[in-house]
Design a protein around this motif. Structure first.
Motif, mmCIF file in Angstrom:
data_model
loop_
_atom_site.group_PDB
_atom_site.id
_atom_site.type_symbol
_atom_site.label_atom_id
_atom_site.label_comp_id
_atom_site.label_asym_id
_atom_site.label_seq_id
_atom_site.Cartn_x
_atom_site.Cartn_y
_atom_site.Cartn_z
ATOM 1 N N LEU A 25 -41.075 63.198 23.764
ATOM 2 C CA LEU A 25 -41.578 62.660 25.024
ATOM 3 C C LEU A 25 -40.556 61.824 25.772
ATOM 4 O O LEU A 25 -40.516 61.840 26.995
ATOM 5 C CB LEU A 25 -42.842 61.826 24.761
ATOM 6 C CG LEU A 25 -43.968 62.551 24.007
ATOM 7 C CD1 LEU A 25 -45.171 61.633 23.875
ATOM 8 C CD2 LEU A 25 -44.351 63.839 24.716
ATOM 9 N N GLY A 26 -39.743 61.080 25.052
ATOM 10 C CA GLY A 26 -38.779 60.198 25.709
ATOM 11 C C GLY A 26 -37.356 60.580 25.382
ATOM 12 O O GLY A 26 -37.087 61.528 24.631
ATOM 13 N N ALA A 27 -36.427 59.841 25.947
ATOM 14 C CA ALA A 27 -35.014 60.073 25.683
ATOM 15 C C ALA A 27 -34.697 59.770 24.215
ATOM 16 O O ALA A 27 -35.280 58.872 23.610
ATOM 17 C CB ALA A 27 -34.163 59.194 26.594
ATOM 18 N N THR A 28 -33.784 60.547 23.651
ATOM 19 C CA THR A 28 -33.368 60.314 22.269
ATOM 20 C C THR A 28 -32.258 59.273 22.234
ATOM 21 O O THR A 28 -31.449 59.160 23.165
ATOM 22 C CB THR A 28 -32.864 61.610 21.615
ATOM 23 O OG1 THR A 28 -31.724 62.097 22.335
ATOM 24 C CG2 THR A 28 -33.962 62.669 21.622
ATOM 25 N N ALA A 29 -32.231 58.511 21.155
ATOM 26 C CA ALA A 29 -31.195 57.491 20.966
ATOM 27 C C ALA A 29 -30.968 57.316 19.474
ATOM 28 O O ALA A 29 -31.926 57.270 18.692
ATOM 29 C CB ALA A 29 -31.607 56.168 21.601
ATOM 30 N N ASP A 30 -29.715 57.270 19.063
ATOM 31 C CA ASP A 30 -29.394 57.049 17.658
ATOM 32 C C ASP A 30 -29.705 55.606 17.280
ATOM 33 O O ASP A 30 -29.330 54.668 17.996
ATOM 34 C CB ASP A 30 -27.916 57.342 17.388
ATOM 35 C CG ASP A 30 -27.580 58.820 17.525
ATOM 36 O OD1 ASP A 30 -28.494 59.647 17.350
ATOM 37 O OD2 ASP A 30 -26.410 59.135 17.807
ATOM 38 N N ILE A 31 -30.404 55.447 16.170
ATOM 39 C CA ILE A 31 -30.769 54.131 15.658
ATOM 40 C C ILE A 31 -30.160 53.976 14.269
ATOM 41 O O ILE A 31 -30.229 54.911 13.457
ATOM 42 C CB ILE A 31 -32.299 53.969 15.588
ATOM 43 C CG1 ILE A 31 -32.915 54.145 16.993
ATOM 44 C CG2 ILE A 31 -32.688 52.617 15.018
ATOM 45 C CD1 ILE A 31 -34.422 54.185 16.992
#
Length: 383
Positions: A25-31
């Motif tokens: 649903l949202g933007a991906t981001a590495d955590i």
């Protein structure tokens, strides 16, 4: 069907309950500790129709280890350098064709050493004709050997036989008859044959003719085994098209190819989260199968896959909403252009990009050899 199931799912352009569970649903981001995001797209897909004059010979799976958060400034950089006004980056519209050489130099710079995508990108090439031959051995000869207690696949015999049949078949049978063997395999095993218009007898009539005409030992031996597998062919039809179908889409290359790409990235990076473009074949159910295959089942071409693939999320998204998928599209398109050039088709994009794309080709791709560097050269015609 409920009103809700008729509506587009957030994060995807696909409709219906088969595309409801795995949407990003949202933007991906590495955590930190959450694994790396890898975006995946394809070029040259034809479903399970893998042979014919109008079909592209190769399927290119482009992937890039990057999140949307990190991809967005790179996409903006490409837009600025190419003066692109379209709402999304697409290889076919921006980098293909004879007039886009300057734009291709921008992509080359990103993929070359020192570029923003260097060592982040990969191209998984699948030769569709070789995939058909591999499936011919896998579905029938290997299945018979398995029932007889043979370690045919794990010993490497199935892969060796498939490669011999593919490499020597056109000369052993003549290009026309070898082409008929491939076409008959596709017609018999594809989803279009659910009404069994192509019967077991129809298929094995071509196998018998090929066996009788073969003039090379390796091909003759492979076809001699294949002609004894009619029982396995009957079982295949029941399993593929019966009321309790156990092997749907047996000749669909996208599902095992995405599983292989997932496994390859996991071996490089450890835990990975995969974001795939919203291709209709990649339903929730088929993504479930990809997840299981990436973890447990192995490659589509007789290769042993070590256990321990660390897959986090496997999600689907729309490229207009995910800049990482736009980069994956560029890589897939570049791989396809280079593969077309390798196939002997005049291709300005392939000519310009092959120096930077060939080093990205996955050695574990679905090619009849283990030398990606060969893709840098046009394939000589069969004489």
């Amino acid at each position: 069907m409920s009103d809700a199931s008729r509506q587009p799912n957030p994060g995807t352009g696909l409709l219906g309950p088969r595309y409801a569970r795995r949407n990003q649903l949202g933007a991906t981001a590495d955590i930190e500790g959450g694994g790396r995001w890898v975006a995946v797209d394809e070029s040259g897909w034809d479903g399970d129709q893998l042979h014919g004059e109008q079909r592209s010979r190769y399927l290119s799976i482009g992937s890039v280890a990057i999140s949307d958060a990190d991809a967005e400034p790179i996409v903006d950089e490409i837009r600025s350098a190419t003066r692109l006004q379209a709402p999304e980056l697409k290889f076919s519209g921006v980098f293909a064709g004879p007039k886009n050489g300057q734009r291709r130099s921008v992509l080359s710079a990103l993929l070359a050493p020192g570029g923003a995508l260097h060592e982040r990108a990969s191209v998984y090439l699948l030769d569709k004709h070789y995939f058909v031959v591999a499936k011919l051995i896998d579905l029938f000869v290997e299945e018979q050997a398995h029932k007889q207690g043979s370690n045919f696949r794990n010993a490497g015999d199935a892969r060796k036989m498939a490669r011999s049949l593919f490499e020597e078949g056109p000369r052993a049978l003549g290009p026309a008859l070898f082409g008929r063997l491939l076409a008959s395999t596709v017609a018999f095993t594809s989803q279009r044959n659910r009404d069994q218009q192509v019967t077991v007898d129809d298929f094995y009539e071509v196998v018998e003719e090929a066996w009788a005409r073969s003039c090379r030992r390796n091909v003759t031996e492979a076809l001699a085994l294949l002609r004894t597998t009619q029982e396995e062919a009957v079982e295949f039809l029941q399993a593929a098209h019966g009321p309790d179908a156990a092997i749907p889409q047996a000749l669909e290359p996208l599902i095992p190819a995405v599983a292989a790409v997932t496994a390859n990235w996991s071996r490089k990076l450890g835990r990975v989260n995969m974001l795939v473009d919203d291709q209709r074949t990649l339903s929730d159910e088929n993504l479930d199968d990809i997840e299981a295959e990436a973890r447990d089942r192995g490659y589509p071409e007789f290769r042993h896959l070590s256990r321990g693939v660390h897959l986090g999320q496997l999600r689907r998204g729309q490229s207009t909403q995910h800049p990482s998928l736009q980069l994956a599209d560029l890589i897939a398109g570049a791989g396809f252009a280079v593969a077309q050039r390798h196939h002997g088709l005049a291709n300005p994009a392939g000519e310009d990009l092959h120096p930077v794309v060939v080093p990205l080709i996955d050695v574990a791709g679905m090619l009849p050899h283990d030398e990606p560097a060969r893709v840098a050269q046009p394939t000589p015609p069969v004489t």
